[in-house]
Design a protein around this motif. Sequence first.
Motif, PDB file in Angstrom:
ATOM      1  N   UNK A   1       0.826  -1.207   0.000  1.00  0.00           N
ATOM      2  CA  UNK A   1       0.000   0.000   0.000  1.00  0.00           C
ATOM      3  C   UNK A   1       0.862   1.259   0.000  1.00  0.00           C
ATOM      4  N   UNK A   2       1.905   1.258   0.835  1.00  0.00           N
ATOM      5  CA  UNK A   2       2.790   2.424   0.899  1.00  0.00           C
ATOM      6  C   UNK A   2       3.496   2.652  -0.435  1.00  0.00           C
ATOM      7  N   UNK A   3       3.953   1.575  -1.051  1.00  0.00           N
ATOM      8  CA  UNK A   3       4.597   1.695  -2.364  1.00  0.00           C
ATOM      9  C   UNK A   3       3.618   2.230  -3.405  1.00  0.00           C
ATOM     10  N   UNK A   4       2.397   1.725  -3.370  1.00  0.00           N
ATOM     11  CA  UNK A   4       1.379   2.183  -4.327  1.00  0.00           C
ATOM     12  C   UNK A   4       1.072   3.661  -4.121  1.00  0.00           C
ATOM     13  N   UNK A   5       0.951   4.080  -2.854  1.00  0.00           N
ATOM     14  CA  UNK A   5       0.659   5.488  -2.566  1.00  0.00           C
ATOM     15  C   UNK A   5       1.801   6.403  -2.999  1.00  0.00           C
ATOM     16  N   UNK A   6       3.031   5.877  -2.950  1.00  0.00           N
ATOM     17  CA  UNK A   6       4.193   6.659  -3.371  1.00  0.00           C
ATOM     18  C   UNK A   6       4.468   6.525  -4.865  1.00  0.00           C
ATOM     19  N   UNK A   7       3.640   5.718  -5.534  1.00  0.00           N
ATOM     20  CA  UNK A   7       3.781   5.455  -6.969  1.00  0.00           C
ATOM     21  C   UNK A   7       5.172   4.878  -7.287  1.00  0.00           C
ATOM     22  N   UNK A   8       5.522   3.872  -6.502  1.00  0.00           N
ATOM     23  CA  UNK A   8       6.811   3.204  -6.656  1.00  0.00           C
ATOM     24  C   UNK A   8       6.599   1.704  -6.724  1.00  0.00           C
ATOM     25  N   UNK A   9       7.630   0.996  -7.130  1.00  0.00           N
ATOM     26  CA  UNK A   9       7.663  -0.453  -6.957  1.00  0.00           C
ATOM     27  C   UNK A   9       8.909  -0.808  -6.156  1.00  0.00           C
ATOM     28  N   UNK A  10       9.010  -2.059  -5.767  1.00  0.00           N
ATOM     29  CA  UNK A  10      10.102  -2.463  -4.882  1.00  0.00           C
ATOM     30  C   UNK A  10      11.476  -2.168  -5.473  1.00  0.00           C
ATOM     31  N   UNK A  11      11.604  -2.251  -6.777  1.00  0.00           N
ATOM     32  CA  UNK A  11      12.917  -2.050  -7.414  1.00  0.00           C
ATOM     33  C   UNK A  11      13.393  -0.604  -7.322  1.00  0.00           C
ATOM     34  N   UNK A  12      12.487   0.306  -6.963  1.00  0.00           N
ATOM     35  CA  UNK A  12      12.877   1.711  -6.806  1.00  0.00           C
ATOM     36  C   UNK A  12      13.545   1.984  -5.462  1.00  0.00           C
ATOM     37  N   UNK A  13      13.456   1.037  -4.545  1.00  0.00           N
ATOM     38  CA  UNK A  13      13.976   1.250  -3.199  1.00  0.00           C
ATOM     39  C   UNK A  13      15.498   1.209  -3.169  1.00  0.00           C
ATOM     40  N   UNK A  14      16.076   2.112  -2.358  1.00  0.00           N
ATOM     41  CA  UNK A  14      17.531   2.156  -2.186  1.00  0.00           C
ATOM     42  C   UNK A  14      17.982   1.388  -0.955  1.00  0.00           C
ATOM     43  N   UNK A  15      17.101   1.278   0.045  1.00  0.00           N
ATOM     44  CA  UNK A  15      17.448   0.594   1.294  1.00  0.00           C
ATOM     45  C   UNK A  15      16.173   0.311   2.075  1.00  0.00           C
ATOM     46  N   UNK A  16      16.316  -0.495   3.108  1.00  0.00           N
ATOM     47  CA  UNK A  16      15.230  -0.768   4.043  1.00  0.00           C
ATOM     48  C   UNK A  16      15.732  -0.456   5.441  1.00  0.00           C
ATOM     49  N   UNK A  17      14.912   0.237   6.226  1.00  0.00           N
ATOM     50  CA  UNK A  17      15.258   0.571   7.608  1.00  0.00           C
ATOM     51  C   UNK A  17      14.292  -0.132   8.547  1.00  0.00           C
ATOM     52  N   UNK A  18      14.845  -0.690   9.616  1.00  0.00           N
ATOM     53  CA  UNK A  18      14.034  -1.437  10.565  1.00  0.00           C
ATOM     54  C   UNK A  18      14.228  -0.880  11.966  1.00  0.00           C
ATOM     55  N   UNK A  19      13.131  -0.793  12.710  1.00  0.00           N
ATOM     56  CA  UNK A  19      13.222  -0.463  14.135  1.00  0.00           C
ATOM     57  C   UNK A  19      13.694  -1.720  14.857  1.00  0.00           C
ATOM     58  N   UNK A  20      14.880  -1.641  15.494  1.00  0.00           N
ATOM     59  CA  UNK A  20      15.527  -2.864  15.977  1.00  0.00           C
ATOM     60  C   UNK A  20      15.251  -3.206  17.442  1.00  0.00           C
TER      61      UNK A  20
END
Length: 224
Positions: free
Chosen positions: A50-69
């Motif tokens: 949903x977040x990707x769709x709202x941002x008009x992106x797909x997964x391949x557009x991502x540069x990194x993933x951040x996680x609350x650890x």
Amino acid sequence: MPDKNYILQIDTSTKVCSVAISLNGKTIAHKEVLAPDYSHSELLISFVETALENAQLNKKDLSAIAISQGPGSYTGLRIGASTAKGLAFALKIPLIAIDTLQITATSKTESKTLSVMSARANEVYWAVYKDGICQQSISLETVEESSFKDLKSEKIEVVGNAIDLLKNTLSDTDKWNFNEIPFPYSAQKMSSLAWEKYQKQDFVDLAYFEPMYFKDFVVQRKKK
């Protein structure tokens, strides 16, 4: 480094399942909900989509993933970490880990920030920050009248999901500002921290990364 750097941010440290996407440190899309039964495993992937769709992106557009650890819920952290690691591995992008207590302390204030997270019974995880920088590292403490004696005389902003416990237990906190917000731990608040770490290439090793599960998390108990 490309001009546009999109980071997918995930926070499942509490009962809130939270996902956001940032562009060069600014949140551009998010999806979050309070999930009292810890249904994060059912919600998380759909929230990412949903977040990707709202941002008009797909997964391949991502540069990194951040996680609350963490610290936080064992169940929530495990689900968030496994999802983030799986996506980062599949997309061949780096993983960024951010202390959960720091997420609530990113506001620029003149005073210090005391970030408190409910642990169990009357215990809290806590840390002190100034301008988002840790001044006193994460500790675990049973909250009683004598707690935080060294901080009571200071001007402090208190954030987190254990504010009511502190209010009901402590006295002499007239200088404290209790900043109550609905979702203190939110992926939306990770944007500036994730961007800062991305620019520094401060990444974690996908093979060895584990969240700060509070059953395994070694904390420093404050001496009485």
